[in-house]
Design a protein around this motif. Structure first.
Motif, PDB file in Angstrom:
ATOM      1  N   LYS A   2       0.841  -1.213   0.000  1.00 42.83           N
ATOM      2  CA  LYS A   2       0.000   0.000   0.000  1.00 42.83           C
ATOM      3  C   LYS A   2       0.869   1.253   0.000  1.00 42.83           C
ATOM      4  N   PRO A   3       0.470   2.294  -0.768  1.00 41.87           N
ATOM      5  CA  PRO A   3       1.223   3.552  -0.695  1.00 41.87           C
ATOM      6  C   PRO A   3       1.146   4.136   0.713  1.00 41.87           C
ATOM      7  N   LYS A   4       2.263   4.692   1.156  1.00 42.19           N
ATOM      8  CA  LYS A   4       2.297   5.279   2.502  1.00 42.19           C
ATOM      9  C   LYS A   4       2.044   6.784   2.410  1.00 42.19           C
ATOM     10  N   ILE A   5       1.128   7.241   3.258  1.00 39.39           N
ATOM     11  CA  ILE A   5       0.738   8.660   3.243  1.00 39.39           C
ATOM     12  C   ILE A   5       1.079   9.304   4.587  1.00 39.39           C
ATOM     13  N   ALA A   6       1.600  10.521   4.514  1.00 39.15           N
ATOM     14  CA  ALA A   6       1.848  11.304   5.731  1.00 39.15           C
ATOM     15  C   ALA A   6       1.103  12.628   5.615  1.00 39.15           C
ATOM     16  N   VAL A   7       0.516  13.062   6.713  1.00 41.72           N
ATOM     17  CA  VAL A   7      -0.214  14.339   6.735  1.00 41.72           C
ATOM     18  C   VAL A   7       0.539  15.274   7.669  1.00 41.72           C
ATOM     19  N   ASP A  49       8.981   7.372   6.510  1.00 41.27           N
ATOM     20  CA  ASP A  49       9.080   6.703   5.214  1.00 41.27           C
ATOM     21  C   ASP A  49       7.704   6.766   4.555  1.00 41.27           C
ATOM     22  N   TYR A  50       7.508   7.704   3.631  1.00 39.29           N
ATOM     23  CA  TYR A  50       6.193   7.877   3.006  1.00 39.29           C
ATOM     24  C   TYR A  50       6.366   8.224   1.530  1.00 39.29           C
ATOM     25  N   ASP A  51       5.282   7.935   0.761  1.00 41.78           N
ATOM     26  CA  ASP A  51       5.293   8.203  -0.679  1.00 41.78           C
ATOM     27  C   ASP A  51       4.554   9.494  -1.014  1.00 41.78           C
ATOM     28  N   ILE A  52       3.473   9.729  -0.275  1.00 46.55           N
ATOM     29  CA  ILE A  52       2.611  10.882  -0.563  1.00 46.55           C
ATOM     30  C   ILE A  52       2.530  11.759   0.688  1.00 46.55           C
ATOM     31  N   ALA A  53       2.785  13.051   0.514  1.00 46.50           N
ATOM     32  CA  ALA A  53       2.658  13.991   1.643  1.00 46.50           C
ATOM     33  C   ALA A  53       1.467  14.909   1.381  1.00 46.50           C
ATOM     34  N   ILE A  54       0.599  15.007   2.368  1.00 38.91           N
ATOM     35  CA  ILE A  54      -0.535  15.931   2.303  1.00 38.91           C
ATOM     36  C   ILE A  54      -0.229  17.055   3.293  1.00 38.91           C
ATOM     37  N   ILE A  55      -0.250  18.283   2.813  1.00 43.55           N
ATOM     38  CA  ILE A  55       0.175  19.398   3.668  1.00 43.55           C
ATOM     39  C   ILE A  55      -0.960  20.388   3.903  1.00 43.55           C
ATOM     40  N   GLU A  56      -1.163  20.706   5.166  1.00 45.84           N
ATOM     41  CA  GLU A  56      -2.114  21.747   5.557  1.00 45.84           C
ATOM     42  C   GLU A  56      -1.324  22.924   6.125  1.00 45.84           C
ATOM     43  N   GLY A  57      -1.785  24.132   5.853  1.00 53.09           N
ATOM     44  CA  GLY A  57      -1.170  25.315   6.468  1.00 53.09           C
ATOM     45  C   GLY A  57      -0.094  25.939   5.596  1.00 53.09           C
ATOM     46  N   VAL A  78       3.470  15.523  -3.558  1.00 50.47           N
ATOM     47  CA  VAL A  78       3.113  16.458  -2.476  1.00 50.47           C
ATOM     48  C   VAL A  78       1.841  17.166  -2.889  1.00 50.47           C
ATOM     49  N   PHE A  79       0.814  17.082  -2.057  1.00 51.56           N
ATOM     50  CA  PHE A  79      -0.325  17.950  -2.356  1.00 51.56           C
ATOM     51  C   PHE A  79      -0.801  18.712  -1.140  1.00 51.56           C
ATOM     52  N   VAL A 126       7.570  27.719  -1.715  1.00 49.96           N
ATOM     53  CA  VAL A 126       8.759  27.190  -1.038  1.00 49.96           C
ATOM     54  C   VAL A 126       9.274  25.929  -1.749  1.00 49.96           C
ATOM     55  N   ILE A 127       8.361  25.014  -2.066  1.00 48.95           N
ATOM     56  CA  ILE A 127       8.756  23.758  -2.736  1.00 48.95           C
ATOM     57  C   ILE A 127       7.768  23.481  -3.881  1.00 48.95           C
ATOM     58  N   PRO A 128       8.171  22.678  -4.881  1.00 51.61           N
ATOM     59  CA  PRO A 128       7.206  22.308  -5.927  1.00 51.61           C
ATOM     60  C   PRO A 128       6.064  21.476  -5.346  1.00 51.61           C
ATOM     61  N   VAL A 129       4.853  21.804  -5.768  1.00 51.84           N
ATOM     62  CA  VAL A 129       3.654  21.117  -5.283  1.00 51.84           C
ATOM     63  C   VAL A 129       2.968  20.465  -6.484  1.00 51.84           C
ATOM     64  N   ASP A 130       2.548  19.208  -6.333  1.00 46.04           N
ATOM     65  CA  ASP A 130       1.965  18.482  -7.460  1.00 46.04           C
ATOM     66  C   ASP A 130       0.483  18.776  -7.651  1.00 46.04           C
ATOM     67  N   LEU A 131      -0.192  19.115  -6.556  1.00 50.52           N
ATOM     68  CA  LEU A 131      -1.633  19.367  -6.641  1.00 50.52           C
ATOM     69  C   LEU A 131      -2.025  20.275  -5.478  1.00 50.52           C
ATOM     70  N   ALA A 132      -2.851  21.276  -5.760  1.00 47.73           N
ATOM     71  CA  ALA A 132      -3.259  22.211  -4.699  1.00 47.73           C
ATOM     72  C   ALA A 132      -4.781  22.311  -4.673  1.00 47.73           C
ATOM     73  N   LEU A 133      -5.359  21.974  -3.532  1.00 47.01           N
ATOM     74  CA  LEU A 133      -6.810  22.113  -3.359  1.00 47.01           C
ATOM     75  C   LEU A 133      -7.068  23.298  -2.441  1.00 47.01           C
ATOM     76  N   THR A 134      -7.885  24.229  -2.907  1.00 52.58           N
ATOM     77  CA  THR A 134      -8.184  25.397  -2.063  1.00 52.58           C
ATOM     78  C   THR A 134      -9.487  25.138  -1.283  1.00 52.58           C
ATOM     79  N   GLU A 135     -10.073  26.171  -0.805  1.00 53.86           N
ATOM     80  CA  GLU A 135     -11.304  26.232   0.020  1.00 53.86           C
ATOM     81  C   GLU A 135     -10.922  26.193   1.503  1.00 53.86           C
TER      82      GLU A 135
END
Ligand code: SF4
Ligand code: SF4
Ligand code: SF4
Length: 246
Positions: A2-7, A49-57, A78-79, A126-135
């Motif tokens: 399974k892909p590993k996700i970090a928030v 150790d993660y594949d996908i990072a989800i960032i808030e803030g 990174v999204f 600051v860093i390249p972002v692959d996808l950005a969701l607003t709201e």
């Protein structure tokens, strides 16, 4: 495997992370396809150790820059979720104020204990972002679709039309005709015109839509009798960083 996700959370109210927790049944289904290894608001594990990072803030201190670079080195994708992370959001209101005044207001005599960046920054500055969701907070339906798309290696559809499109489709009376200044024409749709459909004008939480004609919007607001400081305040609520970079 399974892909590993970090928030991760940066400068925020943590409301967007709460939206992930609030996914409830959808989250259980998603959990069948992923492994969450780091999510301070929901689990005690702190996996690195993660594949996908989800960032808030947003980024507001030198420490944020260091952390973000570390995350970008580790994550394949990174999204960003929510307006703070994706466009600077409410936090960027401070960019229009005197930096020392803001520090004094927030930290008082202790202000020199805290190292702040002179400007609040969206993560993509600051860093390249692959996808950005607003709201504000991030839209749960969009979030689920984005996670599914990322897991399939696809780009999720992100609306490029304005809030007015969905507002008209909902058959709403325009807020401008009711004497309320609404930012709908320049704001990215996708929320279903939530606020005008409830009789409230749009304050722009999804940020400027691509190609938004800000000058025409300002001229129209002035024509309708809004004073210059009110126009700046309305646009500056969520869109300060976007205006700075346009
Ligand atoms: S976008 Fe809104 S809900 Fe999300 S962290 Fe920022 S202020 Fe909170
Ligand atoms: S109420 Fe706002 S979103 Fe709806 S049509 Fe008027 S300006 Fe556009
Ligand atoms: S109508 Fe405007 S303020 Fe309301 S949710 Fe949609 S984008 Fe945000």
């Amino acid at each position: 495997l399974k892909p590993k996700i970090a928030v991760f959370d940066f400068t925020s109210c943590e409301g967007c992370e709460l939206q992930i927790v609030n996914l409830e049944r959808d989250l259980l289904a998603i959990l069948g396809a992923i492994e969450i290894v780091n999510f301070r608001e929901a689990i005690s594990d702190r996996g690195e150790d993660y594949d996908i990072a989800i960032i808030e803030g947003s980024a507001s201190s030198p420490e944020c820059i260091v952390r973000l670079n570390k995350i970008r080195r580790q994550a394949k994708v990174v999204f960003t979720i929510g307006s703070c992370a994706s466009i600077g959001g409410l936090n960027s209101m401070r960019n229009t104020m005197d930096f020392e005044d803001v520090r004094t207001e927030v930290y008082g005599d202790n202000k020199y204990y805290y190292d702040s960046l002179p400007k609040n920054l969206p993560i993509s500055s600051v860093i390249p972002v692959d996808l950005a969701l607003t709201e504000c907070p991030v839209n749960r339906t969009e979030l689920v679709e984005a996670i599914k798309a990322v897991l399939q290696g696809k780009a999720p559809p992100v609306p490029t039309y304005s809030v007015c499109v969905e507002c008209k489709m909902n058959g709403n009376e325009c807020m401008w005709d009711r004497g309320m200044g609404c930012l709908g024409p320049v704001i990215r749709g996708g929320c279903g015109a939530l606020c005008p459909s409830k009789g409230i004008y749009c304050i722009g939480c999804r940020g400027l839509k691509p190609g938004a004609n800000i000058e025409a919007m300002k001229a129209t607001m002035a024509e309708k009798g809004l004073p210059a400081d009110e126009i700046a305040r309305k646009l500056g609520f969520f869109c300060t960083s976007q205006e700075e970079s346009s």
